[in-house]
Design an enzyme around this catalytic site. Structure first.
Site, PDB file in Angstrom:
ATOM      1  CE  LYS A  44      -3.748  -2.484   2.265  1.00 58.50           C
ATOM      2  NZ  LYS A  44      -4.403  -2.855   3.538  1.00 58.50           N
TER       3      LYS A  44
ATOM      4  CG  ASP B 193     -10.234  -0.534   5.083  1.00 61.24           C
ATOM      5  OD1 ASP B 193     -10.065  -0.755   3.870  1.00 61.24           O
ATOM      6  OD2 ASP B 193      -9.612  -1.145   5.969  1.00 61.24           O
TER       7      ASP B 193
ATOM      8  CD  GLN C 196      -3.315  -4.399   6.685  1.00 60.86           C
ATOM      9  OE1 GLN C 196      -3.244  -3.420   5.950  1.00 60.86           O
ATOM     10  NE2 GLN C 196      -3.835  -5.546   6.289  1.00 60.86           N
TER      11      GLN C 196
END
Length: 298
Positions: free
Chosen positions: A67, A134, A111
């Site tokens: 990422k 997200d 994460q």
């Protein structure tokens, strides 16, 4: 059609001429994102993404590294926050609150999975909805269902829909079957397909006659984490197959939730594992970051 490619799988002598090339599609999307970043730069806006990694999970470290590299390739500024596995929920929430108040940070990604007894459900709601790239904040979940402006959709469903559209742009009236009902994928995937005017059926572990339901699908999306669960006799000729699963076999090789070798000859188009949905997930994370930067600078 862009994104299709003939390849020979490592485990099979067959050649799939109907493969959906997720890497190629992600590269196209990243090119557009880089242009969008340059446009924002011209307005004095520098998109920034903060990634929080708790613990030393090797897979998570790889994902975060990918990422960060993707951010660099498109001109997005990345901020990496590595925390030890014994970090408390309160400490993570305190960091998130600081990032919420930081104008240089437009997106915040925690994460997952988290180590130990840390509960993501307790932590994620503290991310400001407008920085929740997200798409897991309850407000964004509600906005997605209500089709409200500014909703952040989770990245993997977004990427999956993009791959479907690379095969067929107009999905109106098609029957889409989603295997899986998680908040991270199954539920938002069903919502995005509904918004694309599909008729949507969601299957799960308690679904009866799942094989018969799947065989009715014009679009079949599998996300359950069971290696090669979807067999050829589950699939209608000419269906679009999106395989979100990623499972490591006893021989160490990766496979999806779809029995690729058996299903590919019947499909109109199918994603490989790896190289299908995965690259699109990261590209859509960057897209959400750019979207968040725009929203926060209206």
């Amino acid at each position: 059609m862009a994104g299709f490619k003939a390849v020979t799988t490592e485990d099979s002598k067959m050649t799939a001429n109907n493969l959906i090339d997720g890497k190629a599609q992600a590269a196209i999307l990243r090119e557009q994102i880089a242009k969008d970043v340059q446009n924002l730069n011209s307005q004095g806006i520098q998109p920034g993404l903060s990634v929080i990694l708790v613990g030393e999970d090797p897979a998570s470290q790889v994902y975060v590294g990918n990422k960060i590299k993707a951010c660099e390739s498109t001109g997005i500024t990345s901020f990496e926050h590595k925390l030890p596995a014994d970090t408390t929920e309160q400490a993570i929430i305190a960091l998130i609150k600081n990032l919420n108040n930081d104008p240089s940070v437009h997106g915040i990604l925690l994460q997952l999975p988290l180590p130990g007894d840390l509960d993501a459900d307790n932590i994620l709601p503290h991310i400001a909805p407008e920085k929740d790239v997200d798409g897991l904040h309850p407000m964004n979940v509600g906005k997605l269902v209500a089709e409200l402006d500014g909703a952040m959709a989770p990245c993997t469903p977004q990427g999956s829909l993009h791959l479907i559209h690379s095969v067929q742009q107009d999905l109106t009236g098609l029957h889409a079957v989603v295997i899986g009902r998680s908040l991270l994928f199954g539920k938002p995937m069903a919502q995005l397909l509904l918004q694309a005017n599909c008729t949507v059926t969601t299957c799960h572990s308690r679904t009866k006659n799942i094989e018969d339901i799947c065989k009715q699908a014009d679009i079949l999306v599998a996300a359950v984490g069971r290696p090669k669960m979807v067999k050829a006799d589950w699939v209608k000729d000419g269906a679009i197959i999106i395989d979100v699963g990623i499972n490591r076999q006893e021989n160490g090789k990766l496979c999806g939730d779809v029995d690729f070798d058996a299903v590919a000859p019947k499909a109109k188009a199918i994603t490989p594992v790896p190289g299908g949905v995965g690259p699109m997930t990261i590209a859509c994370l960057l897209q959400n970051t750019v979207k968040a930067a725009r929203i926060q600078n209206r």
